[in-house]
Design an enzyme around this catalytic site. Structure first.
Site, PDB file in Angstrom:
ATOM      1  CG  PHE A   1      -1.977  -1.013   1.491  1.00 46.53           C
ATOM      2  CD1 PHE A   1      -3.203  -1.030   0.943  1.00 46.53           C
ATOM      3  CD2 PHE A   1      -1.476  -2.175   2.000  1.00 46.53           C
ATOM      4  CE1 PHE A   1      -4.096  -2.134   1.164  1.00 46.53           C
ATOM      5  CE2 PHE A   1      -2.213  -3.424   2.396  1.00 46.53           C
ATOM      6  CZ  PHE A   1      -3.690  -3.114   1.895  1.00 46.53           C
ATOM      7  CG  ASP A   2       0.911   5.967  -1.478  1.00 45.38           C
ATOM      8  OD1 ASP A   2       1.979   6.082  -1.057  1.00 45.38           O
ATOM      9  OD2 ASP A   2       0.476   6.914  -2.107  1.00 45.38           O
ATOM     10  N   GLY A   3       0.911   5.054   1.286  1.00 46.84           N
ATOM     11  CA  GLY A   3       0.403   5.694   2.422  1.00 46.84           C
ATOM     12  C   GLY A   3      -0.643   6.963   2.303  1.00 46.84           C
TER      13      GLY A   3
ATOM     14  CG  ASP B   1      -2.330   8.912  -4.165  1.00 44.27           C
ATOM     15  OD1 ASP B   1      -2.514  10.301  -4.143  1.00 44.27           O
ATOM     16  OD2 ASP B   1      -1.441   8.423  -3.830  1.00 44.27           O
TER      17      ASP B   1
END
Length: 300
Positions: free
Chosen positions: A161-163, A274
């Protein structure tokens, strides 16, 4: 037939995210619905090949056993019901259990996420993903051009996951976009003890941890945070996860380095980000999905 339970992980997925329907989709996108239906019917007994999210679904379903059905994969598709027959047959041929499906024949299907109690929605359709995110569901557009998942970890579901704007809100990203890197770093240092608001994928991460805790020893989940943050902004991200009582197995604070090569080494079944440039680069190495919410996607 199974029923949905509060602790069941229900994943809704489009047919193109689960199977390779790119050839058929070109006809669908041309607007010739009858030709598309005819081709799917002609290929009814020809199982579709696995798509980009197939490995993730297959591994999640491996958490089911005779004692408990902890995961369910549901087809949520713009396909027509006739084409749905081939999707279910392809599931059986590929040994992936599919029981439920909603087929909307060209209309947006996202409104059915709520009655399905879905905790994740994966689709190749960008508009459906945007609508799902706006309605509060973790959702990502699957890049069908992505590299397929590797086979080195058959007993681990590996997710990266990106943050900001994925696990966390885009609060800090807005500071970066408006005022630059130095202001962002200072803002995160000043607010280091203040947990970040949750982002769209926090509920999915929570569901994964619940699945791990209640699951089978035959399968494990390994998660990674892969973010452009660097010290000193790393600490607020770590403290936020601690505040949520959630841990990730690996954390990569890359300070703007390209993420793809690091993801290639982690070998996730799927990566969520995102920012389109990060997702496009990641897709050259791993299965990737675009979370089209937050400030970086406004006006896109």
């Amino acid at each position: 037939m199974s029923v949905f339970a509060d602790d069941k992980l229900v994943v809704a997925i489009s047919s193109r995210a689960l199977f390779n329907f790119e050839e058929e989709n070109r006809i669908f996108e041309s607007g010739d619905a009858q030709a598309y239906m005819a081709l799917q019917l002609q290929r009814l007994d020809q199982p579709a090949r696995p798509g980009i999210a197939f490995s993730l679904m297959k591994k999640l379903l491996a958490f089911n056993d005779a004692q408990a059905q902890r995961v369910e994969v549901v087809i949520l598709s713009r396909n027509d019901p006739v084409s749905g027959m081939r999707i279910f047959r392809s599931g059986k041929a590929n040994e992936i259990k599919l029981e439920r499906g909603v087929f909307t024949q060209g209309r947006s299907p996202f409104r059915y996420l709520k009655p399905l109690q879905a905790k994740l929605f994966l689709s190749a359709n960008a508009e459906d993903v945007k609508e799902a995110l706006a309605a509060g569901f973790p959702a990502a557009r699957v890049l069908t051009e992505s590299v397929q998942a590797g086979a080195n970890y058959p007993n681990e579901v590996r997710i990266a996951f990106d943050g900001d704007a994925v696990l966390f809100s885009d609060q800090a990203e807005r500071v970066f976009q408006d005022r630059g890197l130095d202001a962002f770093q200072q803002h995160e240092s000043d607010n280091v003890l203040q947990p970040l608001p949750e982002g769209p994928f926090k509920p999915f991460l929570v569901a994964l941890h619940r699945l791990q805790a209640s699951g089978t020893p035959a399968m494990k989940i390994r998660t990674a945070l892969v973010t452009a943050r660097s010290a000193p902004a790393h600490e607020r991200a770590i403290r936020t996860l601690m505040h949520w009582n959630i841990h990730v197995d690996e954390a990569m604070f890359l300070g703007g380095l390209p993420k793809g090569e690091f993801l290639r080494e982690f070998e996730p079944d799927f990566f969520f980000d995102d920012q389109t440039r990060h997702v496009a680069h990641a897709a050259q190495h791993v299965p990737a999905g675009h979370v089209s919410g937050g400030i970086t996607n406004q006006g896109a």
